[in-house]
Design a protein around this motif. Structure first.
Motif, PDB file in Angstrom:
ATOM      1  N   PRO A  85       0.835  -1.203   0.000  1.00  0.00           N
ATOM      2  CA  PRO A  85       0.000   0.000   0.000  1.00  0.00           C
ATOM      3  C   PRO A  85       0.869   1.251   0.000  1.00  0.00           C
ATOM      4  CG  PRO A  85      -0.762  -1.580   1.640  1.00  0.00           C
ATOM      5  CD  PRO A  85       0.565  -2.076   1.160  1.00  0.00           C
ATOM      6  N   GLU A  86       0.459   2.244  -0.772  1.00  0.00           N
ATOM      7  CA  GLU A  86       1.177   3.511  -0.820  1.00  0.00           C
ATOM      8  C   GLU A  86       0.293   4.600  -0.230  1.00  0.00           C
ATOM      9  OE1 GLU A  86       3.094   6.719  -3.999  1.00  0.00           O
ATOM     10  OE2 GLU A  86       2.131   4.889  -4.720  1.00  0.00           O
ATOM     11  N   ASN A  87       0.790   5.291   0.778  1.00  0.00           N
ATOM     12  CA  ASN A  87       0.045   6.346   1.445  1.00  0.00           C
ATOM     13  C   ASN A  87       0.144   7.627   0.619  1.00  0.00           C
ATOM     14  OD1 ASN A  87      -0.981   8.346   3.146  1.00  0.00           O
ATOM     15  ND2 ASN A  87      -0.223   7.338   4.989  1.00  0.00           N
ATOM     16  N   LEU A  88      -0.858   7.877  -0.191  1.00  0.00           N
ATOM     17  CA  LEU A  88      -0.840   9.040  -1.068  1.00  0.00           C
ATOM     18  C   LEU A  88      -1.012  10.343  -0.287  1.00  0.00           C
ATOM     19  CD1 LEU A  88      -3.013   7.687  -4.022  1.00  0.00           C
ATOM     20  CD2 LEU A  88      -0.531   7.650  -3.783  1.00  0.00           C
ATOM     21  N   SER A  89      -1.756  10.284   0.794  1.00  0.00           N
ATOM     22  CA  SER A  89      -1.971  11.488   1.596  1.00  0.00           C
ATOM     23  C   SER A  89      -0.660  11.958   2.222  1.00  0.00           C
ATOM     24  CB  SER A  89      -3.002  11.218   2.693  1.00  0.00           C
ATOM     25  OG  SER A  89      -4.230  10.809   2.144  1.00  0.00           O
ATOM     26  N   GLU A  90       0.099  11.028   2.799  1.00  0.00           N
ATOM     27  CA  GLU A  90       1.361  11.381   3.426  1.00  0.00           C
ATOM     28  C   GLU A  90       2.369  11.873   2.391  1.00  0.00           C
ATOM     29  OE1 GLU A  90       4.486  11.994   6.157  1.00  0.00           O
ATOM     30  OE2 GLU A  90       2.300  12.049   6.275  1.00  0.00           O
ATOM     31  N   ALA A  91       2.363  11.276   1.199  1.00  0.00           N
ATOM     32  CA  ALA A  91       3.270  11.723   0.141  1.00  0.00           C
ATOM     33  C   ALA A  91       2.956  13.167  -0.263  1.00  0.00           C
ATOM     34  CB  ALA A  91       3.154  10.796  -1.067  1.00  0.00           C
ATOM     35  N   ALA A  92       1.676  13.486  -0.349  1.00  0.00           N
ATOM     36  CA  ALA A  92       1.280  14.859  -0.687  1.00  0.00           C
ATOM     37  C   ALA A  92       1.656  15.814   0.434  1.00  0.00           C
ATOM     38  CB  ALA A  92      -0.218  14.916  -0.965  1.00  0.00           C
ATOM     39  N   MET A  93       1.414  15.400   1.675  1.00  0.00           N
ATOM     40  CA  MET A  93       1.718  16.241   2.817  1.00  0.00           C
ATOM     41  C   MET A  93       3.221  16.454   2.960  1.00  0.00           C
ATOM     42  SD  MET A  93      -0.040  17.924   5.042  1.00  0.00           S
ATOM     43  CE  MET A  93       0.819  19.232   5.901  1.00  0.00           C
ATOM     44  N   ALA A  94       4.008  15.453   2.610  1.00  0.00           N
ATOM     45  CA  ALA A  94       5.466  15.575   2.691  1.00  0.00           C
ATOM     46  C   ALA A  94       5.961  16.707   1.801  1.00  0.00           C
ATOM     47  CB  ALA A  94       6.124  14.256   2.288  1.00  0.00           C
ATOM     48  N   ARG A  95       5.411  16.821   0.612  1.00  0.00           N
ATOM     49  CA  ARG A  95       5.802  17.895  -0.298  1.00  0.00           C
ATOM     50  C   ARG A  95       5.430  19.256   0.284  1.00  0.00           C
ATOM     51  NH1 ARG A  95       3.685  14.039  -3.963  1.00  0.00           N
ATOM     52  NH2 ARG A  95       1.707  15.183  -4.148  1.00  0.00           N
ATOM     53  N   VAL A  96       4.257  19.329   0.905  1.00  0.00           N
ATOM     54  CA  VAL A  96       3.809  20.578   1.514  1.00  0.00           C
ATOM     55  C   VAL A  96       4.734  20.973   2.663  1.00  0.00           C
ATOM     56  CG1 VAL A  96       1.958  21.634   2.877  1.00  0.00           C
ATOM     57  CG2 VAL A  96       1.393  20.265   0.855  1.00  0.00           C
ATOM     58  N   ARG A  97       5.097  20.005   3.511  1.00  0.00           N
ATOM     59  CA  ARG A  97       5.969  20.307   4.647  1.00  0.00           C
ATOM     60  C   ARG A  97       7.300  20.903   4.186  1.00  0.00           C
ATOM     61  NH1 ARG A  97       4.555  14.713   6.426  1.00  0.00           N
ATOM     62  NH2 ARG A  97       2.702  14.912   7.722  1.00  0.00           N
ATOM     63  N   LEU A  98       7.914  20.285   3.178  1.00  0.00           N
ATOM     64  CA  LEU A  98       9.202  20.778   2.698  1.00  0.00           C
ATOM     65  C   LEU A  98       9.085  22.201   2.179  1.00  0.00           C
ATOM     66  CD1 LEU A  98      10.660  17.656   0.854  1.00  0.00           C
ATOM     67  CD2 LEU A  98      11.255  18.528   3.119  1.00  0.00           C
ATOM     68  N   LYS A  99       8.000  22.481   1.489  1.00  0.00           N
ATOM     69  CA  LYS A  99       7.806  23.822   0.949  1.00  0.00           C
ATOM     70  C   LYS A  99       7.620  24.833   2.069  1.00  0.00           C
ATOM     71  CE  LYS A  99       4.910  26.424  -2.307  1.00  0.00           C
ATOM     72  NZ  LYS A  99       3.774  26.344  -3.260  1.00  0.00           N
ATOM     73  N   MET A 100       6.807  24.494   3.076  1.00  0.00           N
ATOM     74  CA  MET A 100       6.504  25.436   4.153  1.00  0.00           C
ATOM     75  C   MET A 100       7.693  25.633   5.091  1.00  0.00           C
ATOM     76  SD  MET A 100       2.518  24.421   4.957  1.00  0.00           S
ATOM     77  CE  MET A 100       2.237  25.794   6.098  1.00  0.00           C
ATOM     78  N   LEU A 101       8.524  24.605   5.251  1.00  0.00           N
ATOM     79  CA  LEU A 101       9.684  24.724   6.145  1.00  0.00           C
ATOM     80  C   LEU A 101      10.707  25.746   5.648  1.00  0.00           C
ATOM     81  CD1 LEU A 101      10.473  21.038   7.220  1.00  0.00           C
ATOM     82  CD2 LEU A 101       9.792  22.926   8.717  1.00  0.00           C
ATOM     83  N   LYS A 102      10.715  26.013   4.359  1.00  0.00           N
ATOM     84  CA  LYS A 102      11.704  26.935   3.804  1.00  0.00           C
ATOM     85  C   LYS A 102      11.628  28.310   4.444  1.00  0.00           C
ATOM     86  CE  LYS A 102      12.043  24.698  -0.738  1.00  0.00           C
ATOM     87  NZ  LYS A 102      11.792  24.828  -2.196  1.00  0.00           N
ATOM     88  N   GLY A 103      10.437  28.709   4.849  1.00  0.00           N
ATOM     89  CA  GLY A 103      10.282  30.021   5.449  1.00  0.00           C
ATOM     90  C   GLY A 103      10.694  30.100   6.905  1.00  0.00           C
ATOM     91  N   PHE A 104      11.106  28.964   7.491  1.00  0.00           N
ATOM     92  CA  PHE A 104      11.441  28.932   8.916  1.00  0.00           C
ATOM     93  C   PHE A 104      12.905  28.572   9.176  1.00  0.00           C
ATOM     94  CE2 PHE A 104       6.896  28.622   8.767  1.00  0.00           C
ATOM     95  CZ  PHE A 104       6.444  29.232   9.915  1.00  0.00           C
ATOM     96  N   GLN A 105      13.705  28.493   8.140  1.00  0.00           N
ATOM     97  CA  GLN A 105      15.093  28.063   8.314  1.00  0.00           C
ATOM     98  C   GLN A 105      15.865  28.955   9.284  1.00  0.00           C
ATOM     99  OE1 GLN A 105      16.368  25.188   7.063  1.00  0.00           O
ATOM    100  NE2 GLN A 105      14.306  24.796   6.253  1.00  0.00           N
ATOM    101  N   ASP A 106      15.637  30.246   9.212  1.00  0.00           N
ATOM    102  CA  ASP A 106      16.394  31.176  10.061  1.00  0.00           C
ATOM    103  C   ASP A 106      15.958  31.128  11.523  1.00  0.00           C
ATOM    104  OD1 ASP A 106      17.791  31.978   7.839  1.00  0.00           O
ATOM    105  OD2 ASP A 106      16.601  33.789   7.505  1.00  0.00           O
ATOM    106  N   ASP A 107      14.797  30.506  11.792  1.00  0.00           N
ATOM    107  CA  ASP A 107      14.279  30.431  13.164  1.00  0.00           C
ATOM    108  C   ASP A 107      14.792  29.218  13.929  1.00  0.00           C
ATOM    109  OD1 ASP A 107      12.759  32.660  12.714  1.00  0.00           O
ATOM    110  OD2 ASP A 107      10.885  31.577  12.389  1.00  0.00           O
ATOM    111  N   MET A 108      15.388  28.276  13.243  1.00  0.00           N
ATOM    112  CA  MET A 108      15.716  26.989  13.852  1.00  0.00           C
ATOM    113  C   MET A 108      16.959  27.066  14.729  1.00  0.00           C
ATOM    114  SD  MET A 108      14.988  24.444  10.636  1.00  0.00           S
ATOM    115  CE  MET A 108      13.410  24.462   9.761  1.00  0.00           C
ATOM    116  N   ILE A 109      16.958  26.245  15.778  1.00  0.00           N
ATOM    117  CA  ILE A 109      18.164  26.048  16.591  1.00  0.00           C
ATOM    118  C   ILE A 109      18.852  24.819  16.030  1.00  0.00           C
ATOM    119  CG2 ILE A 109      19.087  25.600  18.895  1.00  0.00           C
ATOM    120  CD1 ILE A 109      16.578  26.920  20.036  1.00  0.00           C
ATOM    121  N   VAL A 110      20.050  25.001  15.502  1.00  0.00           N
ATOM    122  CA  VAL A 110      20.695  23.955  14.702  1.00  0.00           C
ATOM    123  C   VAL A 110      21.901  23.376  15.439  1.00  0.00           C
ATOM    124  CG1 VAL A 110      21.789  23.425  12.495  1.00  0.00           C
ATOM    125  CG2 VAL A 110      19.943  25.122  12.587  1.00  0.00           C
TER     126      VAL A 110
END
Length: 243
Positions: A85-110
């Motif tokens: 089984p392939e989780n299509l919802s999670e695959a779609a959400m994964a793409r969204v997460r990567l896109k949205m995280l780009k705006g928070f890179q400077d806020d992270m404690i690395v």
């Protein structure tokens, strides 16, 4: 894509209505007034895997909403035509997460690994026992070449003990010292009254579907819960690389 049809968590009739400026094509249109009544704010939409339903990214995670706005489905959609089984919802959400995280890179404690192979983003809470354990074992992740990047997620809300501590961390000049002290349950004096991004981190986590901490976002955007040991985390990362 249309051959799947394993759905989890059907939610009954709901009423919805507000206009979504991000929607353009007819397939993306949805009346969302009833979602507003439920406190659900739609951040973006796109065609989903179920005929007649739009995939909606909201302030409370991802849902499938009927185009007439009368029904909402909460859960994952799987394609069951392959060998697994392939989780299509999670695959779609994964793409969204990567896109949205780009705006928070400077806020992270690395916490960078010296010989970096991978980067993971972790929603963390200073009062979470598993988060504390993970932090205490950062050296083991570094040994596997994993860089750790923290965002804040106060499980009890902004006014909770964790919420106050996380705001103090992000207000501190030395954020690593602050987060380390709180995770070791030591006293740390600092102010939580500054312009800090903790509320934005918290809302981001909720839109990603985070319900507990630690929540780990892998390099391919998939999210896994819990304080995975370094070897298991590497195995999860490599699963994404093999696809």
């Amino acid at each position: 894509m249309r051959n799947l049809m394993s759905l989890v968590g059907l939610v009954g009739l709901v009423g919805v209505s507000f206009s979504l400026p991000t929607m353009s094509a007819q397939k993306n249109e949805v009346d969302a007034r009833h979602l507003n009544k439920m406190g659900i704010e739609v951040l973006s939409t796109e065609p989903g895997e179920i005929d007649g339903y739009v995939r909606a990214i909201t302030n409370q995670g991802m849902f499938y909403v009927s185009e007439d706005g009368n029904r909402l489905i909460s859960g994952n959609v799987f394609d069951i035509t392959g060998s697994e089984p392939e989780n299509l919802s999670e695959a779609a959400m994964a793409r969204v997460r990567l896109k949205m995280l780009k705006g928070f890179q400077d806020d992270m404690i690395v916490y960078p690994a010296e010989n970096e192979k991978y980067q993971v983003t972790i929603f963390t809470d200073t009062t979470c026992g598993y988060c504390q354990r993970l932090h205490q074992n950062i050296a083991s992740y570094h040994a596997e070449g994993i860089t750790i990047k923290y965002l804040a997620f106060p499980r009890g809300g902004m006014s909770s003990k964790g919420g106050r501590q996380l705001q103090t961390v992000w207000c501190s000049d030395d954020k690593k010292a602050a987060i380390g002290a709180f995770k070791d349950e030591e006293n740390y004096s600092g102010s939580s009254s500054c312009s800090n991004p903790v509320a934005e981190h918290y809302q981001l986590g909720k839109s990603f579907g985070v319900t507990g901490t630690p929540a780990i976002i892998l390099p391919d955007g998939r999210m896994v819960p819990g304080a995975l040991p370094a070897s298991r985390l590497v195995a999860e990362i490599r699963k994404g690389e093999s696809k």
